[in-house]
Design a protein around this motif. Structure first.
Motif, short mmCIF file in Angstrom:
data_model
loop_
_atom_site.label_atom_id
_atom_site.label_comp_id
_atom_site.label_asym_id
_atom_site.label_seq_id
_atom_site.Cartn_x
_atom_site.Cartn_y
_atom_site.Cartn_z
N UNK A 238 0.84 -1.20 0.00
CA UNK A 238 0.00 0.00 0.00
C UNK A 238 0.86 1.24 0.00
N UNK A 239 1.86 1.29 0.88
CA UNK A 239 2.67 2.50 1.00
C UNK A 239 3.68 2.67 -0.14
N UNK A 240 3.81 1.66 -0.96
CA UNK A 240 4.61 1.82 -2.18
C UNK A 240 3.83 2.62 -3.22
N UNK A 241 2.50 2.59 -3.12
CA UNK A 241 1.67 3.26 -4.12
C UNK A 241 0.99 4.53 -3.61
N UNK A 242 0.77 4.63 -2.30
CA UNK A 242 0.07 5.78 -1.73
C UNK A 242 0.79 6.24 -0.46
N UNK A 243 0.86 7.55 -0.28
CA UNK A 243 1.51 8.08 0.93
C UNK A 243 0.62 7.86 2.16
N UNK A 244 -0.68 7.92 1.97
CA UNK A 244 -1.64 7.66 3.05
C UNK A 244 -2.98 7.34 2.40
N UNK A 245 -3.97 7.04 3.22
CA UNK A 245 -5.25 6.61 2.64
C UNK A 245 -5.99 7.77 1.98
N UNK A 246 -5.70 9.01 2.38
CA UNK A 246 -6.32 10.15 1.70
C UNK A 246 -5.85 10.24 0.26
N UNK A 247 -4.61 9.81 0.02
CA UNK A 247 -4.07 9.91 -1.33
C UNK A 247 -4.80 8.98 -2.30
N UNK A 248 -5.48 7.97 -1.77
CA UNK A 248 -6.30 7.11 -2.63
C UNK A 248 -7.37 7.95 -3.30
N UNK A 249 -7.90 8.92 -2.57
CA UNK A 249 -8.97 9.77 -3.08
C UNK A 249 -8.47 10.88 -3.99
N UNK A 250 -7.25 11.37 -3.72
CA UNK A 250 -6.80 12.59 -4.41
C UNK A 250 -5.55 12.42 -5.26
N UNK B 109 -15.66 16.47 6.25
CA UNK B 109 -15.23 17.87 6.07
C UNK B 109 -13.72 17.99 5.89
N UNK B 110 -12.94 17.13 6.57
CA UNK B 110 -11.49 17.18 6.40
C UNK B 110 -11.08 16.84 4.97
N UNK B 111 -11.77 15.88 4.38
CA UNK B 111 -11.49 15.51 3.00
C UNK B 111 -11.88 16.63 2.04
N UNK B 112 -12.93 17.35 2.37
CA UNK B 112 -13.34 18.48 1.54
C UNK B 112 -12.26 19.56 1.54
N UNK B 113 -11.63 19.78 2.69
CA UNK B 113 -10.54 20.76 2.76
C UNK B 113 -9.35 20.29 1.93
N UNK B 114 -9.05 19.01 2.00
CA UNK B 114 -7.95 18.45 1.20
C UNK B 114 -8.26 18.63 -0.29
#
Length: 205
Positions: free
Chosen positions: A44-56, A113-118
């Motif tokens: 997972x961390x080879x492809x994404x920095x964190x789980x939020x990065x999956x979305x953005x 709401x945190x994801x909306x800010x991101x």
């Protein structure tokens, strides 16, 4: 399962989106995502920095495509033509498969709401990428900023229409149509709106 699975990123993304929808973003862990995808946390961390990065994470790809499309436009292209070229450049990634994931992504972000800010930060980065590409062509800074914001608004409008369209509806024409709609509206900004009719005193309906 080998961490070198060629479709690991896609499997992780699909697993994450499914879990975000089922359980909520905050309640979903990286371990759960990796397990659902049949992979491990390290993959997972080879492809994404964190789980939020999956979305953005895909927004960075869009920013690059927009900029590349603008740079590839004809030397004498107008600003609007440059933006249309930018939208055309998104065709390889705005696929029916991505459309289905976009529906999930929008649902998840709308509930947090945190994801909306991101998302707003990503919006600003894409707009900056468009503005930079326009300035490289000689566009003055204010016009480039305006062009970038118009492009982002047209993109947002087109995305809303795309998510409601048939599965095989291509995205670039929708974005280009949205841009044309905005151009028409902008031309009407200085048009006076007719005042409502006022009935003489003593008349009635």
């Amino acid at each position: 399962m080998s961490r070198w699975a060629p479709d690991a990123r896609e499997r992780l993304e699909s697993a994450a989106l499914d879990l975000f929808v089922e359980n909520g973003f905050d309640q979903t862990t990286v371990a759960q995502i990796a397990d659902r995808a049949g992979l491990n946390r390290a993959t997972f961390f080879r492809h994404f920095t964190d789980k939020r990065e999956v979305l953005f994470g895909g927004e960075d790809v869009l920013a690059g495509l927009f900029a590349d499309g603008i740079r590839a436009a004809a030397a004498d292209a107008t600003l609007a033509q440059c933006l249309r070229a930018a939208f055309a450049a998104t065709d390889p990634v705005m696929t029916p498969q991505r459309r289905a994931k976009a529906v999930q992504r929008r649902r998840v972000v709308a509930a947090n709401s945190d994801l909306q800010e991101r998302g707003l930060l990503k919006h600003a980065r894409i707009a900056a990428s468009i503005s930079t590409a326009l300035r490289e062509r000689g566009t003055d800074e204010l016009t480039a900023r305006l062009g970038a914001e118009v492009a982002m608004l047209a993109f947002a409008i087109a995305a809303e229409r795309w998510l409601k369209a048939d599965d095989d509806e291509p995205f670039p024409p929708l974005a280009q149509a949205a841009l044309s709609d905005l151009q028409v509206r902008a031309a009407e900004l200085d048009t006076r709106t007719p005042a409502p009719a006022v009935l003489p005193v003593g008349t009635g309906g």
